[in-house]
Design a protein around this motif. Structure first.
Motif, PDB file in Angstrom:
ATOM      1  N   ILE A 116     -30.434 -37.558  -2.365  1.00  0.00           N
ATOM      2  CA  ILE A 116     -29.943 -36.460  -1.943  1.00  0.00           C
ATOM      3  C   ILE A 116     -30.723 -35.493  -1.230  1.00  0.00           C
ATOM      4  O   ILE A 116     -32.065 -35.269  -1.745  1.00  0.00           O
ATOM      5  N   ALA A 117     -30.117 -34.882  -0.405  1.00  0.00           N
ATOM      6  CA  ALA A 117     -30.780 -34.188   0.564  1.00  0.00           C
ATOM      7  C   ALA A 117     -31.760 -32.795   0.144  1.00  0.00           C
ATOM      8  O   ALA A 117     -32.838 -32.585   0.449  1.00  0.00           O
ATOM      9  N   SER A 118     -30.904 -32.434  -1.006  1.00  0.00           N
ATOM     10  CA  SER A 118     -31.673 -31.083  -1.537  1.00  0.00           C
ATOM     11  C   SER A 118     -32.822 -31.584  -2.664  1.00  0.00           C
ATOM     12  O   SER A 118     -33.639 -30.586  -3.152  1.00  0.00           O
ATOM     13  N   LEU A 119     -32.740 -32.710  -2.962  1.00  0.00           N
ATOM     14  CA  LEU A 119     -33.736 -33.097  -3.922  1.00  0.00           C
ATOM     15  C   LEU A 119     -35.356 -33.635  -3.326  1.00  0.00           C
ATOM     16  O   LEU A 119     -35.400 -33.347  -1.961  1.00  0.00           O
ATOM     17  N   ASP A 120     -36.305 -33.277  -4.396  1.00  0.00           N
ATOM     18  CA  ASP A 120     -37.676 -33.584  -4.122  1.00  0.00           C
ATOM     19  C   ASP A 120     -38.110 -34.938  -4.681  1.00  0.00           C
ATOM     20  O   ASP A 120     -38.606 -34.773  -5.721  1.00  0.00           O
ATOM     21  N   ILE A 126     -41.288 -30.512  -1.326  1.00  0.00           N
ATOM     22  CA  ILE A 126     -40.510 -30.663  -0.275  1.00  0.00           C
ATOM     23  C   ILE A 126     -39.308 -31.403  -0.510  1.00  0.00           C
ATOM     24  O   ILE A 126     -39.377 -32.435  -0.852  1.00  0.00           O
ATOM     25  N   SER A 127     -38.330 -30.663   0.081  1.00  0.00           N
ATOM     26  CA  SER A 127     -36.858 -31.381  -0.026  1.00  0.00           C
ATOM     27  C   SER A 127     -36.931 -32.824   0.654  1.00  0.00           C
ATOM     28  O   SER A 127     -37.596 -32.815   1.772  1.00  0.00           O
ATOM     29  N   ASN A 128     -35.983 -33.378   0.146  1.00  0.00           N
ATOM     30  CA  ASN A 128     -35.829 -34.723   1.019  1.00  0.00           C
ATOM     31  C   ASN A 128     -35.322 -34.389   2.495  1.00  0.00           C
ATOM     32  O   ASN A 128     -35.852 -35.043   3.748  1.00  0.00           O
ATOM     33  N   PHE A 129     -34.554 -33.346   2.793  1.00  0.00           N
ATOM     34  CA  PHE A 129     -34.035 -32.909   3.909  1.00  0.00           C
ATOM     35  C   PHE A 129     -34.977 -32.679   4.766  1.00  0.00           C
ATOM     36  O   PHE A 129     -35.318 -32.773   6.023  1.00  0.00           O
ATOM     37  N   LEU A 130     -36.073 -31.664   4.336  1.00  0.00           N
ATOM     38  CA  LEU A 130     -37.253 -31.120   5.046  1.00  0.00           C
ATOM     39  C   LEU A 130     -38.149 -32.190   5.487  1.00  0.00           C
ATOM     40  O   LEU A 130     -38.818 -32.542   6.862  1.00  0.00           O
ATOM     41  N   GLU A 131     -38.189 -33.308   4.524  1.00  0.00           N
ATOM     42  CA  GLU A 131     -39.080 -34.325   4.781  1.00  0.00           C
ATOM     43  C   GLU A 131     -38.471 -35.285   6.049  1.00  0.00           C
ATOM     44  O   GLU A 131     -39.158 -35.883   7.008  1.00  0.00           O
ATOM     45  N   PHE A 132     -37.257 -35.359   6.180  1.00  0.00           N
ATOM     46  CA  PHE A 132     -36.395 -35.815   7.159  1.00  0.00           C
ATOM     47  C   PHE A 132     -36.643 -35.089   8.690  1.00  0.00           C
ATOM     48  O   PHE A 132     -36.997 -35.878   9.377  1.00  0.00           O
ATOM     49  N   THR A 134     -39.339 -33.284   9.334  1.00  0.00           N
ATOM     50  CA  THR A 134     -40.617 -33.281   9.687  1.00  0.00           C
ATOM     51  C   THR A 134     -41.139 -34.984   9.693  1.00  0.00           C
ATOM     52  O   THR A 134     -42.462 -35.155   9.930  1.00  0.00           O
ATOM     53  N   GLN A 135     -40.246 -35.965   9.701  1.00  0.00           N
ATOM     54  CA  GLN A 135     -40.722 -37.315   9.635  1.00  0.00           C
ATOM     55  C   GLN A 135     -41.847 -37.745   8.787  1.00  0.00           C
ATOM     56  O   GLN A 135     -42.666 -38.292   9.152  1.00  0.00           O
ATOM     57  N   THR A 136     -41.583 -37.113   7.616  1.00  0.00           N
ATOM     58  CA  THR A 136     -42.677 -37.633   6.625  1.00  0.00           C
ATOM     59  C   THR A 136     -42.112 -38.555   5.535  1.00  0.00           C
ATOM     60  O   THR A 136     -40.873 -38.665   5.542  1.00  0.00           O
ATOM     61  N   ASP A 137     -42.779 -39.087   4.757  1.00  0.00           N
ATOM     62  CA  ASP A 137     -42.451 -40.048   3.884  1.00  0.00           C
ATOM     63  C   ASP A 137     -42.051 -39.531   2.400  1.00  0.00           C
ATOM     64  O   ASP A 137     -43.008 -38.774   1.647  1.00  0.00           O
ATOM     65  N   PRO A 138     -40.625 -39.506   2.149  1.00  0.00           N
ATOM     66  CA  PRO A 138     -40.215 -38.617   0.902  1.00  0.00           C
ATOM     67  C   PRO A 138     -40.587 -39.535  -0.394  1.00  0.00           C
ATOM     68  O   PRO A 138     -40.109 -38.967  -1.407  1.00  0.00           O
ATOM     69  N   THR A 139     -41.149 -40.489  -0.111  1.00  0.00           N
ATOM     70  CA  THR A 139     -41.666 -41.378  -1.597  1.00  0.00           C
ATOM     71  C   THR A 139     -43.472 -41.009  -1.819  1.00  0.00           C
ATOM     72  O   THR A 139     -43.760 -41.560  -2.522  1.00  0.00           O
ATOM     73  N   ASP A 140     -43.877 -40.576  -0.754  1.00  0.00           N
ATOM     74  CA  ASP A 140     -45.297 -40.353  -1.268  1.00  0.00           C
ATOM     75  C   ASP A 140     -45.825 -38.824  -1.118  1.00  0.00           C
ATOM     76  O   ASP A 140     -45.607 -38.128  -0.067  1.00  0.00           O
ATOM     77  N   PRO A 141     -46.196 -38.478  -2.154  1.00  0.00           N
ATOM     78  CA  PRO A 141     -46.580 -37.013  -2.486  1.00  0.00           C
ATOM     79  C   PRO A 141     -47.732 -36.445  -1.515  1.00  0.00           C
ATOM     80  O   PRO A 141     -47.725 -35.285  -1.475  1.00  0.00           O
ATOM     81  N   ASP A 142     -48.347 -37.296  -1.150  1.00  0.00           N
ATOM     82  CA  ASP A 142     -49.456 -36.856  -0.045  1.00  0.00           C
ATOM     83  C   ASP A 142     -49.073 -36.722   1.318  1.00  0.00           C
ATOM     84  O   ASP A 142     -50.011 -36.519   2.135  1.00  0.00           O
ATOM     85  N   ASP A 143     -47.949 -37.261   1.506  1.00  0.00           N
ATOM     86  CA  ASP A 143     -47.529 -37.098   3.094  1.00  0.00           C
ATOM     87  C   ASP A 143     -46.401 -35.854   2.994  1.00  0.00           C
ATOM     88  O   ASP A 143     -45.256 -36.283   2.923  1.00  0.00           O
ATOM     89  N   PHE A 144     -46.837 -35.155   3.581  1.00  0.00           N
ATOM     90  CA  PHE A 144     -46.101 -33.943   3.896  1.00  0.00           C
ATOM     91  C   PHE A 144     -46.336 -33.013   5.128  1.00  0.00           C
ATOM     92  O   PHE A 144     -47.549 -33.070   5.514  1.00  0.00           O
ATOM     93  N   TYR A 145     -45.499 -32.285   5.617  1.00  0.00           N
ATOM     94  CA  TYR A 145     -45.859 -31.484   7.041  1.00  0.00           C
ATOM     95  C   TYR A 145     -46.791 -30.368   6.514  1.00  0.00           C
ATOM     96  O   TYR A 145     -46.627 -29.373   5.483  1.00  0.00           O
ATOM     97  N   LYS A 146     -47.835 -30.122   7.235  1.00  0.00           N
ATOM     98  CA  LYS A 146     -49.036 -29.392   6.996  1.00  0.00           C
ATOM     99  C   LYS A 146     -49.104 -28.316   8.313  1.00  0.00           C
ATOM    100  O   LYS A 146     -49.132 -28.948   9.594  1.00  0.00           O
TER     101      LYS A 146
END
Length: 222
Positions: A116-120, A126-132, A134-146
């Motif tokens: 779901i887009a609003s979930l982390d 970082i929400s799933n939609f924001l990870e989408f 920023t093209q980061t991996d929503p299953t990896d807590p170390d991969d997020f937009y910095k």
């Protein structure tokens, strides 16, 4: 070079795709569109979303002779242009183009409750939609937009990733608790544009007297 003839309504080209700067990627009408001349390439497209070797536009600019584009003005292959378009296809264009497509890459199914887009999903705030976006991996807590800020004596630089087909704007404020106080950072490097490919952007804020400042990135999908 392409825009002179390929601007959607011109009679100077057989195929009315649009190379003007202002249009979005879908509006160009080049991605996965069949060409009038496939140049002997099976399953060729003007730009093939997943395969540079089947992309007619790319083949046109890296050939010499009658099939070369642009047809006039040069017989020298522009290797930088060839490499740029090839990278665009392999590194950016082939990436998921919609949230649903993106979900299919990272989750078991589009009906997966974790998608779901609003979930982390990975607990990185970082929400799933924001990870989408920023093209980061929503299953990896170390991969997020910095955003990275380097400060050396009198030099202050902000390093931030620009993402293909996504508008990113650096904003600043002295009072982060006041949501109305955020302002656009007025420097040339913070120009409003939608880049065709992802890269790292560096913004020097040393010459701007901001005092004590907080920064954030505003993202907007094309």
């Amino acid at each position: 070079n392409c825009e002179a003839c390929h601007e959607s309504v011109s009679s100077r080209s057989r195929l009315h795709w649009n190379a003007t700067f202002e249009v979005t990627t879908p509006e160009t009408k080049i991605v996965d569109v069949k060409p009038y001349n496939h140049m002997g390439i099976p399953d060729g497209r003007l730009i093939h979303r997943f395969d540079p070797s089947k992309s007619i536009l790319l083949e046109r600019i890296r050939r010499n002779g009658l099939e070369r584009m642009p047809p006039l003005g040069s017989t020298e292959i522009d290797e930088q242009a060839v490499n740029l378009i090839q990278r665009w296809i392999t590194e950016d264009l082939s990436k998921p183009q919609s949230f649903t497509d993106w979900v299919r890459v990272y989750f078991r199914a589009v009906t997966d409750p974790d998608s779901i887009a609003s979930l982390d999903s990975d607990g990185d705030n970082i929400s799933n939609f924001l990870e989408f976006l920023t093209q980061t991996d929503p299953t990896d807590p170390d991969d997020f937009y910095k955003m990275k800020i380097d400060r050396h004596e009198k030099t202050v630089q902000i390093h931030v990733a620009t993402i293909s087909n996504t508008y990113s704007e650096i904003q600043w404020t002295a009072t982060p608790g006041d949501h109305q106080s955020w302002k656009t950072l007025e420097v040339p490097e913070n120009t409003h544009f939608y880049p065709a490919s992802s890269s790292l952007r560096t913004i020097d804020v040393s010459k701007i007297n901001l005092g004590s400042a907080f920064f954030r990135v505003r993202l907007r999908e094309l």
